[in-house]
Write an enzyme that holds these catalytic residues in place. Structure first.
Site, PDB file in Angstrom:
ATOM      1  N   GLU A 145       0.849  -1.202   0.000  1.00  0.00           N
ATOM      2  CA  GLU A 145       0.000   0.000   0.000  1.00  0.00           C
ATOM      3  C   GLU A 145       0.876   1.241   0.000  1.00  0.00           C
ATOM      4  OE1 GLU A 145      -1.794  -0.262   3.804  1.00  0.00           O
ATOM      5  OE2 GLU A 145      -3.013  -2.006   3.308  1.00  0.00           O
ATOM      6  N   LYS A 147       2.292   4.622   1.429  1.00  0.00           N
ATOM      7  CA  LYS A 147       2.381   5.211   2.775  1.00  0.00           C
ATOM      8  C   LYS A 147       2.185   6.707   2.586  1.00  0.00           C
ATOM      9  CE  LYS A 147       5.161   5.251   6.975  1.00  0.00           C
ATOM     10  NZ  LYS A 147       4.823   6.605   7.313  1.00  0.00           N
ATOM     11  N   ASP A 149       1.649  10.437   3.387  1.00  0.00           N
ATOM     12  CA  ASP A 149       2.169  11.264   4.466  1.00  0.00           C
ATOM     13  C   ASP A 149       1.102  12.262   4.886  1.00  0.00           C
ATOM     14  OD1 ASP A 149       4.012  12.015   6.271  1.00  0.00           O
ATOM     15  OD2 ASP A 149       5.285  13.123   4.873  1.00  0.00           O
ATOM     16  N   TYR A 265      -6.722   2.282   6.100  1.00  0.00           N
ATOM     17  CA  TYR A 265      -5.755   1.207   5.848  1.00  0.00           C
ATOM     18  C   TYR A 265      -5.817   0.098   6.893  1.00  0.00           C
ATOM     19  CZ  TYR A 265      -3.057   4.205   9.041  1.00  0.00           C
ATOM     20  OH  TYR A 265      -2.645   4.981  10.083  1.00  0.00           O
ATOM     21  N   LYS A 353      10.683   2.805   3.095  1.00  0.00           N
ATOM     22  CA  LYS A 353      10.695   4.262   2.946  1.00  0.00           C
ATOM     23  C   LYS A 353      11.575   4.705   1.789  1.00  0.00           C
ATOM     24  CE  LYS A 353       8.983   6.303   6.919  1.00  0.00           C
ATOM     25  NZ  LYS A 353       9.721   6.962   7.954  1.00  0.00           N
ATOM     26  N   CYS A 447      37.073  39.043 -12.293  1.00  0.00           N
ATOM     27  CA  CYS A 447      36.879  37.691 -12.803  1.00  0.00           C
ATOM     28  C   CYS A 447      37.983  36.771 -12.264  1.00  0.00           C
ATOM     29  CB  CYS A 447      36.916  37.704 -14.330  1.00  0.00           C
ATOM     30  SG  CYS A 447      36.970  36.053 -15.058  1.00  0.00           S
ATOM     31  N   CYS A 450      40.396  35.861 -15.438  1.00  0.00           N
ATOM     32  CA  CYS A 450      41.224  36.812 -16.186  1.00  0.00           C
ATOM     33  C   CYS A 450      41.527  38.081 -15.391  1.00  0.00           C
ATOM     34  CB  CYS A 450      40.558  37.165 -17.516  1.00  0.00           C
ATOM     35  SG  CYS A 450      39.082  38.162 -17.308  1.00  0.00           S
ATOM     36  N   CYS A 465      31.611  38.171 -16.571  1.00  0.00           N
ATOM     37  CA  CYS A 465      32.867  38.690 -17.071  1.00  0.00           C
ATOM     38  C   CYS A 465      32.618  38.954 -18.554  1.00  0.00           C
ATOM     39  CB  CYS A 465      33.975  37.647 -16.902  1.00  0.00           C
ATOM     40  SG  CYS A 465      35.454  38.077 -17.822  1.00  0.00           S
ATOM     41  N   CYS A 470      38.718  36.605 -22.155  1.00  0.00           N
ATOM     42  CA  CYS A 470      38.835  35.793 -20.931  1.00  0.00           C
ATOM     43  C   CYS A 470      39.040  34.326 -21.328  1.00  0.00           C
ATOM     44  CB  CYS A 470      37.576  35.941 -20.086  1.00  0.00           C
ATOM     45  SG  CYS A 470      37.574  34.884 -18.638  1.00  0.00           S
TER      46      CYS A 470
HETATM   47  S1  IVH Z   1      -0.414   0.770   9.119  1.00  0.00           S
HETATM   48  C1  IVH Z   1      -0.323  -0.954  13.118  1.00  0.00           C
HETATM   49  N1  IVH Z   1      -0.562   1.594   6.643  1.00  0.00           N
HETATM   50  O1  IVH Z   1       2.360   5.739   8.907  1.00  0.00           O
HETATM   51  C2  IVH Z   1       0.025  -0.440  11.777  1.00  0.00           C
HETATM   52  N2  IVH Z   1       0.130   3.150   8.278  1.00  0.00           N
HETATM   53  O2  IVH Z   1       4.825   5.451  10.407  1.00  0.00           O
HETATM   54  C3  IVH Z   1       0.085   1.009  11.768  1.00  0.00           C
HETATM   55  N3  IVH Z   1       0.587   5.385   7.393  1.00  0.00           N
HETATM   56  O3  IVH Z   1       0.974   6.199  12.067  1.00  0.00           O
HETATM   57  C4  IVH Z   1      -0.089   1.705  10.576  1.00  0.00           C
HETATM   58  N4  IVH Z   1       0.077   4.959   5.320  1.00  0.00           N
HETATM   59  O4  IVH Z   1      -0.212   7.262  10.091  1.00  0.00           O
HETATM   60  C5  IVH Z   1      -0.269   1.926   7.896  1.00  0.00           C
HETATM   61  N5  IVH Z   1      -0.751   2.156   4.410  1.00  0.00           N
HETATM   62  C6  IVH Z   1      -0.471   2.511   5.665  1.00  0.00           C
HETATM   63  C7  IVH Z   1      -0.079   3.821   6.020  1.00  0.00           C
HETATM   64  C8  IVH Z   1       0.233   4.099   7.334  1.00  0.00           C
HETATM   65  C9  IVH Z   1       0.476   5.887   6.153  1.00  0.00           C
HETATM   66  C10 IVH Z   1       1.076   6.153   8.555  1.00  0.00           C
HETATM   67  C11 IVH Z   1       0.236   5.991   9.784  1.00  0.00           C
HETATM   68  C12 IVH Z   1       1.196   5.548  10.869  1.00  0.00           C
HETATM   69  C13 IVH Z   1       2.515   5.921  10.302  1.00  0.00           C
HETATM   70  C14 IVH Z   1       3.598   5.017  10.843  1.00  0.00           C
END
Ligand code: IVH
Length: 723
Positions: A145, A147, A149, A265, A353, A447, A450, A465, A470
């Site tokens: 999945e 991640k 932010d 998630y 990451k 410069c 030169c 310059c 030069c």
């Molecule tokens: S699972 C028990 N799945 O990442 C498992 N977290 O660094 C906990 N996050 O606090 C989280 N995408 O806010 C999970 N596909 C994803 C996620 C995800 C973003 C965030 C979440 C968590 C943080 C951990």
């Protein structure tokens, strides 16, 4: 600060009877160290508060880490400085005031991190060791999945009705943000939210808690910022903190106005849904009307999951949300119970990451290079630092203003970014770590190649310059001089130009007319016939029209169209050289920038010598049939972009903003600062600002540098033909 500043130097090695290296423990820390530690602690506390409580960090993670590292180093060197409440003893901050607390019955854990495919495989091996004997690792399926932010939230439904939302907080206790989440369109207030049949086996538990991430899509973030800017307000720094801040508005109406999204998630108790796999849980939740991320994939083994994840990480910039990696999860929910969790994270999931793109390091030197165009470019040498698996020790500082605005000094600790393939950028200085003796940097006035004085035109960012002799610019000048747009000397291309310079035959372009057969005879590839043709071609180029010679001199901003206008107006290099900036601006198509460049060029004694030398060698520096233009008559034959307005945004691959602006102006176009309905084109470089969003909203035509060049070339030809 981990890279060898004096304060960090390791103690001398212990020898024989020497006291142990930490014998200084008894000695009290010097006052300067006490003061520095106090200052750093106050700063770290302040930034902690900004980050955790106000969701408004002003430092990048790497900068914050640098402050903590410096404090740790001080405390290591002077242990009497350590106090129980020092931020090094506990980094984090208490919850914000103003929201009711919500206890999480099942803690909201974090994730284990992996930064390389090897680290993910090592996670897999640890996991394999914990599997029951009858479960082969090779048979495990994994879900990958994004991640995203954003901000972790818990959302609860009782009997299908949205009842509560909470932040993660410290994992055990979060804040009640029910009223705010209720305003989010992507959160259904009742589930099932659709009349569609549920997947087989899926039941809606009376008490349903889902967990997910609240985030702000990038296009919405850009539009929000464009709106704020249009209203004269300060834009937000990044989507993550904007999302977090938006969720914690005291007034839910303020949250409602923000384009927030949720994707779910997980669940603390997924089996309550009647499913046996994580994949089925996600799709069960989706069937209930809850949003899940796009692009989730399931793989039959870890190797395929890792291969996909690596590919995904490389492409993550194309997405419409900020993602700092992917999460790889064991699909079988029964194994989640078997594998369990440590206090910080579950064992059945890992965050793969993307490598960090920012790091801090120290500036060792600031040098200035002279490019082939004569542009002076300051440049930083830094203590080598690893960013995203690459060692970085050099960065361009672009121009004088870039250094001045950021006040970058030798000795400073700086935040450096290396994003994708782009050259490392020095983003800013960490002022708290500046050595007391660091001196402000200044652009040299001569410069470095030169020694001639350099010039920086008013309103321009770049320093040049302009000495045609030069050495840094010799080859480029010659190439330009003989090129098609200038004197167009047959048989003399860039390769031969490079040889002439390498053989020391040509120091300035006038030397070309001095080359004799004897200089070339006997050299490889120079048969008698070739020498004869070449010298005839050079001799022939003594009588080119003045506009071609003018182009050949390589005066900044003087291309074909402007050269034609100047030649028609002044008729000779002598007259042109005597013109003031005001005289020059009387010529159509010549604005202040072009005028200043011409004046600066003729002001250089070297360049005046060059003209005298060309004269001596019989090169024609005046048009024989020239007639002074009648009063009021426009000398420029065509201003092909006349009446068209351009807006520049972002960094173009090879042209500076001023260069692009000058070229557009030279072709009769106009460059303005902001987009409106009247804008003809927006010229887009890397890292465009909100101007692009506005242009798109208004349907303004977009050009990249290549597109602009093409436009100038086609329109320019039309202009040239008219001459
Ligand atoms: S699972 C028990 N799945 O990442 C498992 N977290 O660094 C906990 N996050 O606090 C989280 N995408 O806010 C999970 N596909 C994803 C996620 C995800 C973003 C965030 C979440 C968590 C943080 C951990």
């Amino acid at each position: 600060m981990t890279d060898g500043t004096p304060a960090d130097s390791p103690p001398p090695p212990a020898t024989g009877d020497d006291p142990p290296a930490d014998a200084a423990i008894g000695a009290p820390a010097p006052p300067a160290a006490v003061a520095e530690a106090d200052r750093l602690r106050a700063e770290i506390r302040r930034h902690n508060h900004l980050y955790y409580v106000l969701d408004a960090p002003t430092l990048a993670d790497a900068e914050f880490d640098a402050l903590v590292e410096r404090l740790k180093a001080l405390e290591r060197d002077h242990p009497d400085l350590v106090t129980p409440d020092s931020p090094t003893q506990r980094v984090g901050a208490g919850p914000a005031a103003g929201f009711a607390k919500v206890a999480h019955a099942v803690p909201m854990l974090s994730l284990d991190n992996a930064f390389t495919a090897d680290e993910v495989r090592a996670w897999g091996e640890r996991l394999a060791r914990r599997l029951p004997d009858d479960v082969p690792f090779d048979g495990l399926a994994f879900v990958v999945e994004p991640k995203i932010d954003g901000l972790a939230v818990s959302v609860r439904y009782r009997d299908g009705v949205f009842v509560q939302a909470a932040t993660r907080g410290d994992g055990f206790v979060g804040e009640d943000i029910t009223a705010n989440v209720r305003t989010m369109q992507s959160v259904p207030l009742r589930i099932p939210a659709t009349a569609d049949p549920l997947p087989p086996g899926v039941t809606v538990p009376a008490d349903l808690e889902v967990r997910g991430e609240v985030y702000m899509p990038l296009d919405d973030f850009a539009a929000l910022n464009a709106r704020l800017e249009a209203e004269g307000q300060a834009p937000y720094a990044n989507p993550r903190n904007t999302a977090a801040g938006s969720l914690r508005q005291i007034d839910p109406a303020a949250t409602a106005a923000r384009p927030l999204r949720l994707w779910v998630y997980g669940m603390p108790d997924p089996r309550a849904l009647g499913v046996a796999t994580h994949w089925d849980m996600l799709h069960g939740l989706q069937a209930l009307g809850l949003p899940i991320a796009t692009g989730i994939r399931r793989f039959a083994d870890l190797a395929s999951a890792v291969a996909f994840a690596e590919d995904w990480l490389a492409r993550r910039r194309d997405l419409n949300y900020l993602a700092d990696g992917v999460v790889i999860k064991v699909d079988d929910l029964a194994l989640h119970d078997v594998l369990g969790a440590v206090s910080h994270h579950p064992r059945w999931a890992v965050a793969f990451k993307a490598p960090s793109e920012e790091a801090t390091t120290t500036v060792v030197a600031i040098d200035v290079k002279v490019g082939r165009t004569g542009r002076l470019v300051p440049h930083a040498t830094m203590a080598p630092v690893q960013i995203g698996g690459v060692t970085v020790s050099q960065a361009t500082l672009h121009n004088e203003d870039y250094v001045r605005e950021r006040d970058i000094r030798v000795g400073d600790t700086v935040l450096v970014k290396r994003a994708g393939e782009v050259i490392p950028q020095v983003l800013r200085v960490v002022p708290d770590l500046r050595p007391p003796d660091a001196e402000p940097w200044a652009m040299p006035t001569a410069c470095p190649r030169c020694g001639e004085p350099v010039t920086r035109a008013e309103g321009e960012a770049d320093t040049y310059c302009v000495n045609a002799a030069c050495p840094a610019q010799r080859l480029r000048h010659l190439e330009h001089f003989v090129g098609r747009d200038a004197l167009d000397i047959e048989g003399l291309g860039t390769k031969l130009a490079a040889l002439f310079v390498a053989w020391g035959l040509v120091e300035d372009v006038a030397d070309l007319y001095r080359i004799r057969a004897a200089d070339l005879e006997g050299r490889e590839g120079f048969a008698a016939k070739r020498i004869e043709n070449l010298l005839a071609a050079v001799a022939d180029a003594r009588d080119r029209p003045l506009r071609r010679l003018l182009v050949g001199l390589g005066i900044r901003h003087v291309g074909g169209v402007v050269a034609q206008a100047l030649a028609a107006h002044f008729g000779s290099l002598a007259a042109l050289g005597a013109a003031t900036a005001d005289d020059l601006q009387r010529v159509d198509g010549v604005g202040p920038e072009i005028a200043a460049a011409v004046v600066a060029w003729f002001a250089s004694p070297h360049n005046r010598e060059l003209i005298a030398k060309l004269d001596d060698l019989g090169v024609r520096t005046a048009d024989p049939d020239w007639v002074p233009p009648a009063r009021g008559e426009t000398a420029v034959a065509a201003a092909p972009l006349a009446g068209r307005t351009f807006v520049l945004t972002g960094t173009l691959p090879t042209w500076t903003r001023d260069e692009a602006a000058a070229r557009i102006e030279a072709a009769g176009g106009k460059v303005v600062g902001s987009v409106s309905r009247k804008t003809g084109y927006v010229v887009v470089g890397e890292g465009p600002g909100s101007k692009l969003d506005k242009a798109r909203a208004l349907g303004v035509a977009e050009l990249d540098q290549a597109g602009l060049e093409a436009l100038l070339a086609t329109e320019g030809e039309a202009g040239a033909n008219a001459i």
